[in-house]
Design a protein around this motif. Structure first.
Motif, PDB file in Angstrom:
ATOM      1  N   LEU A 189       0.796  -1.159  -0.086  1.00 18.28           N
ATOM      2  CA  LEU A 189      -0.122  -0.051   0.065  1.00 18.28           C
ATOM      3  C   LEU A 189       0.723   1.185  -0.183  1.00 18.28           C
ATOM      4  O   LEU A 189       0.573   2.207  -0.808  1.00 18.28           O
ATOM      5  N   MET A 190       1.947   1.222   0.701  1.00 21.81           N
ATOM      6  CA  MET A 190       2.918   2.534   0.862  1.00 21.81           C
ATOM      7  C   MET A 190       3.421   2.709  -0.687  1.00 21.81           C
ATOM      8  O   MET A 190       3.436   3.866  -1.015  1.00 21.81           O
ATOM      9  N   ILE A 191       3.948   1.695  -1.393  1.00 18.94           N
ATOM     10  CA  ILE A 191       4.311   1.868  -2.810  1.00 18.94           C
ATOM     11  C   ILE A 191       3.009   2.556  -3.656  1.00 18.94           C
ATOM     12  O   ILE A 191       3.301   3.436  -4.462  1.00 18.94           O
ATOM     13  N   GLY A 192       2.084   1.816  -3.448  1.00 13.94           N
ATOM     14  CA  GLY A 192       0.647   2.293  -4.262  1.00 13.94           C
ATOM     15  C   GLY A 192       0.600   3.526  -4.091  1.00 13.94           C
ATOM     16  O   GLY A 192       0.130   4.333  -4.986  1.00 13.94           O
ATOM     17  N   LEU A 193       0.473   3.971  -2.693  1.00 13.86           N
ATOM     18  CA  LEU A 193      -0.049   5.425  -2.403  1.00 13.86           C
ATOM     19  C   LEU A 193       1.025   6.459  -2.841  1.00 13.86           C
ATOM     20  O   LEU A 193       0.926   7.515  -3.004  1.00 13.86           O
ATOM     21  N   GLY A 194       2.270   6.072  -2.973  1.00 17.77           N
ATOM     22  CA  GLY A 194       3.423   7.184  -3.224  1.00 17.77           C
ATOM     23  C   GLY A 194       4.094   7.268  -1.890  1.00 17.77           C
ATOM     24  O   GLY A 194       3.736   7.579  -0.933  1.00 17.77           O
ATOM     25  N   LEU A 195       5.478   7.153  -1.927  1.00 20.17           N
ATOM     26  CA  LEU A 195       6.480   7.428  -0.883  1.00 20.17           C
ATOM     27  C   LEU A 195       6.564   8.615  -0.322  1.00 20.17           C
ATOM     28  O   LEU A 195       6.919   9.034   0.811  1.00 20.17           O
ATOM     29  N   GLU A 196       6.049   9.729  -1.247  1.00 27.41           N
ATOM     30  CA  GLU A 196       5.853  11.020  -0.631  1.00 27.41           C
ATOM     31  C   GLU A 196       4.696  11.310   0.011  1.00 27.41           C
ATOM     32  O   GLU A 196       4.789  12.114   0.819  1.00 27.41           O
ATOM     33  N   LYS A 197       3.818  10.453   0.251  1.00 29.48           N
ATOM     34  CA  LYS A 197       2.352  10.422   0.954  1.00 29.48           C
ATOM     35  C   LYS A 197       2.285   9.509   2.180  1.00 29.48           C
ATOM     36  O   LYS A 197       1.308   9.882   2.855  1.00 29.48           O
ATOM     37  N   ALA A 198       2.910   8.569   1.721  1.00 26.18           N
ATOM     38  CA  ALA A 198       2.822   7.489   2.932  1.00 26.18           C
ATOM     39  C   ALA A 198       4.230   7.222   3.664  1.00 26.18           C
ATOM     40  O   ALA A 198       5.092   7.018   2.983  1.00 26.18           O
ATOM     41  N   GLU A 199       4.028   6.918   4.729  1.00 25.34           N
ATOM     42  CA  GLU A 199       5.128   6.450   5.812  1.00 25.34           C
ATOM     43  C   GLU A 199       4.752   4.947   6.229  1.00 25.34           C
ATOM     44  O   GLU A 199       3.875   5.092   6.819  1.00 25.34           O
ATOM     45  N   TYR A 200       5.652   3.896   6.291  1.00 21.14           N
ATOM     46  CA  TYR A 200       5.573   2.747   7.158  1.00 21.14           C
ATOM     47  C   TYR A 200       6.782   2.339   7.567  1.00 21.14           C
ATOM     48  O   TYR A 200       7.714   1.958   6.911  1.00 21.14           O
ATOM     49  N   GLU A 201       6.885   2.598   9.021  1.00 14.55           N
ATOM     50  CA  GLU A 201       8.232   1.948   9.504  1.00 14.55           C
ATOM     51  C   GLU A 201       7.723   1.056  10.800  1.00 14.55           C
ATOM     52  O   GLU A 201       7.567   1.727  11.763  1.00 14.55           O
ATOM     53  N   PRO A 202       7.543  -0.223  10.604  1.00 14.97           N
ATOM     54  CA  PRO A 202       6.950  -1.012  11.626  1.00 14.97           C
ATOM     55  C   PRO A 202       7.660  -1.147  12.912  1.00 14.97           C
ATOM     56  O   PRO A 202       6.959  -1.465  13.853  1.00 14.97           O
ATOM     57  N   GLU A 203       9.069  -0.941  12.785  1.00 12.29           N
ATOM     58  CA  GLU A 203       9.793  -1.066  14.047  1.00 12.29           C
ATOM     59  C   GLU A 203       9.407   0.324  14.970  1.00 12.29           C
ATOM     60  O   GLU A 203       9.837   0.227  15.969  1.00 12.29           O
ATOM     61  N   GLN A 204       8.881   1.199  14.193  1.00  9.22           N
ATOM     62  CA  GLN A 204       8.604   2.445  15.159  1.00  9.22           C
ATOM     63  C   GLN A 204       6.901   2.631  15.537  1.00  9.22           C
ATOM     64  O   GLN A 204       6.595   3.044  16.599  1.00  9.22           O
ATOM     65  N   PHE A 205       6.309   2.201  14.627  1.00 10.97           N
ATOM     66  CA  PHE A 205       4.804   2.240  14.603  1.00 10.97           C
ATOM     67  C   PHE A 205       4.143   0.891  13.779  1.00 10.97           C
ATOM     68  O   PHE A 205       4.558   1.038  12.636  1.00 10.97           O
ATOM     69  N   PRO A 206       3.108   0.450  14.354  1.00 13.15           N
ATOM     70  CA  PRO A 206       2.510  -0.850  13.606  1.00 13.15           C
ATOM     71  C   PRO A 206       1.714  -0.263  12.390  1.00 13.15           C
ATOM     72  O   PRO A 206       1.117  -1.288  11.685  1.00 13.15           O
ATOM     73  N   GLY A 207       1.276   0.936  12.083  1.00 14.19           N
ATOM     74  CA  GLY A 207       0.489   1.475  10.986  1.00 14.19           C
ATOM     75  C   GLY A 207       1.235   2.149  10.200  1.00 14.19           C
ATOM     76  O   GLY A 207       2.284   2.855  10.301  1.00 14.19           O
ATOM     77  N   LEU A 208       0.512   2.267   8.879  1.00 13.46           N
ATOM     78  CA  LEU A 208       1.134   3.248   7.679  1.00 13.46           C
ATOM     79  C   LEU A 208       0.264   4.678   8.090  1.00 13.46           C
ATOM     80  O   LEU A 208      -1.035   4.608   8.211  1.00 13.46           O
ATOM     81  N   VAL A 209       1.097   5.633   7.804  1.00 16.41           N
ATOM     82  CA  VAL A 209       0.486   6.820   7.858  1.00 16.41           C
ATOM     83  C   VAL A 209       0.553   7.489   6.459  1.00 16.41           C
ATOM     84  O   VAL A 209       1.571   7.597   5.786  1.00 16.41           O
ATOM     85  N   TYR A 210      -0.581   7.946   6.164  1.00 17.88           N
ATOM     86  CA  TYR A 210      -0.968   8.335   5.138  1.00 17.88           C
ATOM     87  C   TYR A 210      -1.675   9.854   5.058  1.00 17.88           C
ATOM     88  O   TYR A 210      -2.551  10.163   5.640  1.00 17.88           O
ATOM     89  N   ARG A 211      -0.634  10.768   4.242  1.00 20.09           N
ATOM     90  CA  ARG A 211      -0.981  11.998   4.320  1.00 20.09           C
ATOM     91  C   ARG A 211      -1.392  12.576   2.936  1.00 20.09           C
ATOM     92  O   ARG A 211      -0.574  12.997   1.889  1.00 20.09           O
ATOM     93  N   PRO A 212      -2.742  12.245   2.594  1.00 22.97           N
ATOM     94  CA  PRO A 212      -3.087  12.710   0.977  1.00 22.97           C
ATOM     95  C   PRO A 212      -3.071  14.153   0.675  1.00 22.97           C
ATOM     96  O   PRO A 212      -3.319  14.991   1.511  1.00 22.97           O
ATOM     97  N   THR A 213      -2.631  14.576  -0.418  1.00 25.39           N
ATOM     98  CA  THR A 213      -2.620  16.084  -0.850  1.00 25.39           C
ATOM     99  C   THR A 213      -3.837  16.583  -1.114  1.00 25.39           C
ATOM    100  O   THR A 213      -3.947  17.982  -0.994  1.00 25.39           O
ATOM    101  N   GLU A 214      -4.600  15.730  -1.524  1.00 23.63           N
ATOM    102  CA  GLU A 214      -5.916  16.190  -1.652  1.00 23.63           C
ATOM    103  C   GLU A 214      -6.985  16.534  -0.358  1.00 23.63           C
ATOM    104  O   GLU A 214      -7.974  17.129  -0.611  1.00 23.63           O
ATOM    105  N   SER A 215      -6.345  16.377   0.902  1.00 23.31           N
ATOM    106  CA  SER A 215      -7.036  16.370   2.072  1.00 23.31           C
ATOM    107  C   SER A 215      -6.287  17.130   2.844  1.00 23.31           C
ATOM    108  O   SER A 215      -5.076  16.765   3.157  1.00 23.31           O
ATOM    109  N   ARG A 216      -6.755  17.675   4.137  1.00 21.42           N
ATOM    110  CA  ARG A 216      -6.053  17.831   5.397  1.00 21.42           C
ATOM    111  C   ARG A 216      -5.991  16.840   6.085  1.00 21.42           C
ATOM    112  O   ARG A 216      -5.183  17.009   7.318  1.00 21.42           O
ATOM    113  N   CYS A 217      -6.661  15.639   6.071  1.00 27.20           N
ATOM    114  CA  CYS A 217      -6.814  14.623   6.955  1.00 27.20           C
ATOM    115  C   CYS A 217      -5.526  13.868   6.825  1.00 27.20           C
ATOM    116  O   CYS A 217      -4.837  13.846   5.807  1.00 27.20           O
ATOM    117  N   VAL A 218      -4.978  13.188   7.891  1.00 25.70           N
ATOM    118  CA  VAL A 218      -3.940  12.123   8.086  1.00 25.70           C
ATOM    119  C   VAL A 218      -4.776  10.932   8.336  1.00 25.70           C
ATOM    120  O   VAL A 218      -5.771  10.839   9.319  1.00 25.70           O
TER     121      VAL A 218
END
Length: 181
Positions: free
Chosen positions: A117-146
């Motif tokens: 999913l991180m690759i599909g969403l784009g590395l500039e919009k998504a972060e996934y570091e399982p050793e830091q946090f078990p979820g993917l963080v997605y920041r779409p440019t189309e929204s203020r939502c995270v």
């Protein structure tokens, strides 16, 4: 709950009484289930019900109202708070309240490969570091939502100011998941 609909779990709002307040005196005079002045935070914490919404009041007259999951109830608690301050003898100068953050949860209804999913969403919009946090963080440019996306398919949406804004962000994510996975 309809699985494709997000459910609001917390609303945070900020208000301004328009004048300074002796918050230590408010805590002292308050006859509420919870009312205490905390000098470390220079704030007074108030609750009208034991486990109800929390009002955090500052000397500046600014306040935070958080903990509710229903907009009508948040406004009711705000009205109750303003009335209570007037009963204590405070003069309010055109108080206002603005919703700042609506936290909602949704379910993608499937297991999610977060690396894919991180690759599909784009590395500039998504972060996934399982050793830091078990979820993917997605920041779409189309929204203020995270959004926080978990392998179980559960999603936490934050940063919107309305349920509809959170729903729109979730729907955008769901369409992306359906496209990439």
């Amino acid at each position: 709950m309809d699985e494709s609909k997000v459910e609001v779990v917390n609303i945070a709002a900020v208000g301004d009484l328009g004048s300074e307040v002796d918050i230590e005196q408010v805590a002292h005079d308050a006859d509420l289930p919870v009312s205490n002045f905390d000098p470390e935070y220079n704030a007074t914490f108030l609750r009208f019900e034991e486990d109800g919404e929390l009002v955090i009041l500052y000397t500046s007259g600014k306040y935070i109202l958080r903990g509710g999951d229903e907009f009508d109830n948040m406004h009711r608690v705000n009205d109750q708070f303003l009335s209570y301050l007037e009963e204590l003898g405070l003069e309010l100068d055109d108080p206002n309240l603005e919703i700042k953050n609506v936290v909602a949860v949704g379910n993608l209804e499937r297991e999610i490969n977060l690396e894919a999913l991180m690759i599909g969403l784009g590395l500039e919009k998504a972060e996934y570091e399982p050793e830091q946090f078990p979820g993917l963080v997605y920041r779409p440019t189309e929204s203020r939502c995270v959004m926080l996306v978990f392998a179980s398919g559960k999603v936490v949406v934050t940063g919107g100011k309305t349920r509809e804004e959170d729903q729109e962000a979730f729907d955008h994510l769901k369409a992306k998941v359906d496209e990439f996975l």
